[in-house]
Design a protein around this motif. Structure first.
Motif, PDB file in Angstrom:
ATOM      1  N   ALA A  20       0.835  -1.208   0.000  1.00  0.00           N
ATOM      2  CA  ALA A  20       0.000   0.000   0.000  1.00  0.00           C
ATOM      3  C   ALA A  20       0.866   1.254   0.000  1.00  0.00           C
ATOM      4  CB  ALA A  20      -0.926  -0.008   1.215  1.00  0.00           C
ATOM      5  N   ALA A  21       1.915   1.266   0.819  1.00  0.00           N
ATOM      6  CA  ALA A  21       2.801   2.430   0.867  1.00  0.00           C
ATOM      7  C   ALA A  21       3.541   2.605  -0.454  1.00  0.00           C
ATOM      8  CB  ALA A  21       3.795   2.286   2.020  1.00  0.00           C
ATOM      9  N   SER A  22       3.980   1.514  -1.062  1.00  0.00           N
ATOM     10  CA  SER A  22       4.654   1.611  -2.364  1.00  0.00           C
ATOM     11  C   SER A  22       3.703   2.117  -3.441  1.00  0.00           C
ATOM     12  CB  SER A  22       5.213   0.243  -2.766  1.00  0.00           C
ATOM     13  OG  SER A  22       6.217  -0.184  -1.865  1.00  0.00           O
ATOM     14  N   THR A  23       2.448   1.672  -3.375  1.00  0.00           N
ATOM     15  CA  THR A  23       1.458   2.153  -4.334  1.00  0.00           C
ATOM     16  C   THR A  23       1.201   3.645  -4.154  1.00  0.00           C
ATOM     17  OG1 THR A  23       0.385  -0.018  -4.393  1.00  0.00           O
ATOM     18  CG2 THR A  23      -0.909   1.858  -5.162  1.00  0.00           C
ATOM     19  N   MET A  24       1.057   4.080  -2.903  1.00  0.00           N
ATOM     20  CA  MET A  24       0.835   5.500  -2.644  1.00  0.00           C
ATOM     21  C   MET A  24       2.023   6.334  -3.101  1.00  0.00           C
ATOM     22  SD  MET A  24       0.083   7.498   0.969  1.00  0.00           S
ATOM     23  CE  MET A  24      -1.582   6.849   1.145  1.00  0.00           C
ATOM     24  N   LEU A  25       3.240   5.846  -2.845  1.00  0.00           N
ATOM     25  CA  LEU A  25       4.426   6.582  -3.276  1.00  0.00           C
ATOM     26  C   LEU A  25       4.451   6.698  -4.797  1.00  0.00           C
ATOM     27  CD1 LEU A  25       7.029   7.956  -2.284  1.00  0.00           C
ATOM     28  CD2 LEU A  25       8.192   5.743  -2.573  1.00  0.00           C
ATOM     29  N   ALA A  26       4.085   5.627  -5.499  1.00  0.00           N
ATOM     30  CA  ALA A  26       4.052   5.668  -6.957  1.00  0.00           C
ATOM     31  C   ALA A  26       2.992   6.641  -7.457  1.00  0.00           C
ATOM     32  CB  ALA A  26       3.786   4.270  -7.520  1.00  0.00           C
ATOM     33  N   GLU A  27       1.862   6.726  -6.756  1.00  0.00           N
ATOM     34  CA  GLU A  27       0.802   7.652  -7.165  1.00  0.00           C
ATOM     35  C   GLU A  27       1.189   9.106  -6.928  1.00  0.00           C
ATOM     36  OE1 GLU A  27      -2.394   6.239  -4.783  1.00  0.00           O
ATOM     37  OE2 GLU A  27      -2.970   4.646  -6.185  1.00  0.00           O
ATOM     38  N   LEU A  28       2.035   9.346  -5.935  1.00  0.00           N
ATOM     39  CA  LEU A  28       2.421  10.715  -5.589  1.00  0.00           C
ATOM     40  C   LEU A  28       3.678  11.189  -6.307  1.00  0.00           C
ATOM     41  CD1 LEU A  28       1.860  10.496  -1.715  1.00  0.00           C
ATOM     42  CD2 LEU A  28       0.435  11.739  -3.344  1.00  0.00           C
ATOM     43  N   THR A  29       4.383  10.274  -6.975  1.00  0.00           N
ATOM     44  CA  THR A  29       5.698  10.586  -7.542  1.00  0.00           C
ATOM     45  C   THR A  29       5.641  10.574  -9.062  1.00  0.00           C
ATOM     46  OG1 THR A  29       6.745   9.502  -5.640  1.00  0.00           O
ATOM     47  CG2 THR A  29       8.131   9.915  -7.556  1.00  0.00           C
ATOM     48  N   PRO A  30       6.202  11.578  -9.737  1.00  0.00           N
ATOM     49  CA  PRO A  30       6.317  11.519 -11.200  1.00  0.00           C
ATOM     50  C   PRO A  30       7.108  10.284 -11.612  1.00  0.00           C
ATOM     51  CG  PRO A  30       6.839  13.727 -10.391  1.00  0.00           C
ATOM     52  CD  PRO A  30       6.738  12.846  -9.189  1.00  0.00           C
TER      53      PRO A  30
END
Length: 427
Positions: A151-161
């Motif tokens: 979940a944290a990796s997914t959120m980081l990917a959603e927030l990062t170009p």
């Protein structure tokens, strides 16, 4: 995903600034960037998430001290090992379930609830003494404690170009490794000064704090209200959709066998050092060298590594990791352990940031992103879980064959990554 920084973008009628497009023709906001620029361009939510990941890793003590706690209250090593196995099995289930849960409920919701319930389960370990409840609670704690990772990796990917994701992955690993270095020291102090029960309670408090920080600081992702013309989208993505992506399956296979090899530094390397008659301090020095190199070298080196093909860096890193571990089996003096540690760590540094970023970039649709990330975490966790049994059995019955296995797995992983990893288009 968050749009790339618009710094240097010309206004209407104004000429472009001279540094907008470097000599190589890549726009400035799409060119590889160092960690400082990457962090400056990330939204506040991503920065908070990175700090939360590091804090949570620093306060994660259960797997480190569970066996010592259980043997200290009278259980046999075999019984304590069974409970720890339950914790590991729960971790595998947690990472797998997290991919689907994140796609259905959202990354923020999964992080909050998994950390909240994990704090309850971890605190319960300090209050329960019967073996059957301990086994059940440890399995639940393992599952909930690992659910946050995809979940944290997914959120980081959603927030990062996308073009910043490899460096953001390296920054996340920096926090994880720093937490992994400080956490055991803190846990040892708490156990010596107070008790193992206090260790588990502190672990629970840190998980609760992570949940509260995400709840209060990171806003929910905007959701479109359904209308007659645009009904609410359903989460139709499934793990079975990955089966059609055969190249990603090769990547997962390479990741699994890499994890089987990598975990030998925890399970089999101390036995090798002991068998050769060297002091335990040599093993401690090897592990400390690995941690220090990752903490101090990975971020600056990633600035250079991300300029190369992701396919090449992942394959080369897995090869070096396996070969470095294989060097531990050579019949030379203690210096071979230092050389092996440097080669193994170099492989980890070269490959790990790209491996962490790759599933989010390889997912064909945003709906599948969490499943791709969950599949990676599941394969890694499964490799770390079964690797010690394979390595210690080989060590006991065939001696140095375990290190030959590591080198061979490194070669296989390299071939699998070369065939499976696509160089993603991030522009």
């Amino acid at each position: 995903m968050t749009a790339p920084s618009d710094e240097g973008t010309p206004t209407d009628g104004a000429p472009a600034s001279p540094d907008t497009t470097p000599a190589n023709g890549t726009p400035a906001d799409e060119a590889p960037a160092g960690v400082l620029r990457t962090l400056r361009e990330l939204p506040r939510s991503a920065i908070v998430l990175l700090f939360g990941i590091a804090l949570n890793r620093m306060g994660s003590f259960v797997a480190l001290f569970l066996v010592l706690y259980l043997t200290g209250i009278g259980y046999s090593p075999a019984q304590a090992g069974l409970v720890l196995t339950g914790f590991g099995a729960g971790s595998i289930v947690g990472t797998f379930v997290s991919g689907s849960a994140t796609g259905r409920f959202g990354a923020r919701t999964v992080i909050i609830w998994s950390m909240l319930l994990c704090s309850v389960a971890t605190a319960a370990l300090a209050a329960v003494t019967a073996i059957v409840p301990l086994l059940a609670i440890s399995s639940v704690a393992g599952a909930l404690g690992q659910m946050y990772r995809p979940a944290a990796s997914t959120m980081l990917a959603e927030l990062t170009p996308p073009q910043r994701l490899v460096m953001a992955s390296a920054a996340s690993r920096f926090g994880l490794n720093l937490g992994a270095a400080i956490g055991p020291l803190l846990g040892v102090w708490l156990a010596a000064a107070y008790s193992y029960q206090v260790v588990f309670v502190v672990n629970a408090v840190v998980s609760l704090l992570f949940a509260v920080v995400v709840l209060l600081v990171i806003p929910p992702a905007p959701r479109h209200r359904p209308t007659e013309d645009a009904p609410a989208a359903e989460d139709t993505a499934r793990y079975r959709d990955l089966l059609r992506d055969r190249r990603f399956l090769l990547f997962l296979a390479g990741m699994f066998i890499t994890a089987v090899a990598e975990v030998q530094y925890q399970s089999t390397l101390p036995l090798e050092v002991q068998q050769r008659g060297y002091p335990t301090a040599l093993y401690g020095a090897v592990v400390a060298l690995n941690g220090a190199l990752v903490i101090f070298v990975e971020l600056p080196l990633t600035t250079l590594i991300q300029r190369f093909s992701m396919r090449a860096t992942v394959a080369a890193g897995c090869l070096l990791l396996g070969v470095g571990l294989g060097l531990f089996g050579l019949p030379f003096g203690p210096w071979i352990f230092v050389v092996g540690a440097v080669v193994w760590t170099l492989g980890e540094i070269i490959s790990a940031p790209s491996i962490g970023a790759y599933p989010a970039l390889a997912a064909p649709t945003p709906a599948l992103r969490s499943r791709y990330i969950g599949a990676l975490s599941t394969c890694q966790t499964a490799g770390w879980a079964v690797g010690p049994s394979i390595g210690t059995a080989l060590f006991q019955y065939v001696g140095g064959a375990v290190w030959v296995m590591c080198a061979g797995l490194g070669v296989l992983a390299c071939l699998g990554m070369r065939a499976g990893v696509r160089d993603p288009v991030v522009r």
